[in-house]
Design a protein around this motif. Sequence first.
Motif: not given
Lengths: 406, 188
Positions: A82-85, A149-153, A340-346, A165-170
């Motif tokens: 997982v990547v953790v936001p 059970d919510v944020a980790p991608v 809001r964006w992580a799945d689309d960016l992944l 890795l950078f899906l979590g922030d930048i």
Amino acid sequence: MKALCWEGKGDIQYEEVPDPRIEHERDAIVKVTSCAICGSDLHLYDGFVPGMKKGDVIGHEFMGEVVEVGRGNKKLKVGDRVVVPFTICCGECEQCRRGYFSVCETTNRNKELADKMFGHGTAGLFGYTHLTGGYAGGQAEYVRVPYADVAPVQVPGTLTDEQVLFLGDIFPTGWQAVVQCDIQPTDVVAIWGAGPVGQFCVRSAVLLGARKVIVIDRLPERLTMALAGGADVAINFEDEKVLARLNDLTNGKGPDKCIDAVGLEAHVTGSIDSMMDRAKQAVMLETDRPHVLREMFMACRPAGVVSVPGVYGGLLDKIPFGAVMNKGLTIRTGQTHVNRWADDLLRRIEEGQIDPSFVITHTVALADGPEMYETFRHKRDGCIKVVMKPDGHAHHTGNGHAKVRP
Amino acid sequence: MMTKAIEPVRHAGSRGTAEIMAQGLGLFSIALGAAELLAPRKLARALDIEGQERLLQAYGLREIGTGIGLLMNDRRAPWMWARVAGDVLDLATLGAAMGSSRRREAVALAIGSVAMVTALDIACARALSQDSQHEERWYPDYSDRSGFMRPAEEMRGAAEFETPPEYRASLKTSEELPRTPNAANRTD
């Protein structure tokens, strides 16, 4: 376990700290495989964001393997990657349901403190002051992830740590900064700061179809990287007057969209107002150095949009709000609503639209973190983005420096 | 990884800014020095440190000296650091006066003002020093780090992304604008 701890202004130590444990049934424990130093970690390092305590485990960009899961967590299982936001969110409050995860109303366990500082508290964040919950951060061997059970991608094994890795922030931070500008095909977008977030702003603006992207910085290596990513014009503010050049480039109209990817520590030598800000900071008459905001408000085309992903922490002086009001500017700010964006960016990474590892210039063992804070802080050795490996092995070094402990 | 060297350049922007600031502080230094040199009694009375007029005049000479140094020299950083040293002396003198003066509010105000100017002096001195150090600098070449698989220009608009409704803020694009002002009011 070992972790990087904040021990005071300019003092990060690699220390032994207690192992995290499950405290709530929705928690998970993640064994960190990669973590990074974020530009906003430098605000803590430099002592500009209040609410840190000695011994706090720092860091909010991290990913790894789930090694323990709380009984009530139905999303994750041991072994998941997982990547953790950086934003901790409950997924249930009104703000989370709106998609405004960074202002989750539940997860900041020091909300009363934050209410005093900001009027209303925001979400809990990893490793980022007690104003945002005082949660232990990710520059460590292990991290307790609340509301896991919510944020980790969950990320596939086909992609490297460096790619995701950078899906979590930048990456989402740069993306959101541009999305909230509502880019049109005719837009000229000006981006202040070619650090890691600025780099992702450039690429997001290109992907979202801006007509012209202008980047403003003073370091040639950063400007070069921005040009490589599709910026059309690089302005070195040490060599040119920014406002005059922006007007030249836009037939006197100003950029339609302006993005502040710098934040509260604008470079001091760039202008008289930034020197005044530095002096006022020193005698505690001002907390932040808002030179970029002033310049953006003056530069932006009337009826344009100003987007602020750069972090600000407190009180700012001499803001030309007359320009904001009279020009009818729209200001959009905020910590990133990562999920809001992580799945689309992944998906975009998987499809090969972008490979975020381009930004990594240094890969080191976690134990070398304190030294790398100094390197990153002073922008030495071409440093733009530092990735750290808690296990001491640099699996992948990007195209930059690799330094590994045996 | 390749590296490139920047040609030795004069950073016109920051050098200009720091030097303009230095010149301003030089003029301020001369003005303050003249006041200390010519009106020491008034100053001493204002701070209730009568008897120290000669010291104030000596400080005035120092201020004028550093002010002239800042205005007359191309290498201003050492003179700016000299101003910082003078500021420290001023603060020490005012700190000592705090204990004996009956006009503590005036002394406190003076300390606050000197502290502010000191911070400004330090910022300016550091900027001038940095500029002289950074005239030549090596930097890595990141021109191959686009992050894209294809040339960046081919990626323009590749996202095919629709802005969420709550983030829509844009003016109409120029192609969408009505040709005449009246047309803006049409609803068809």
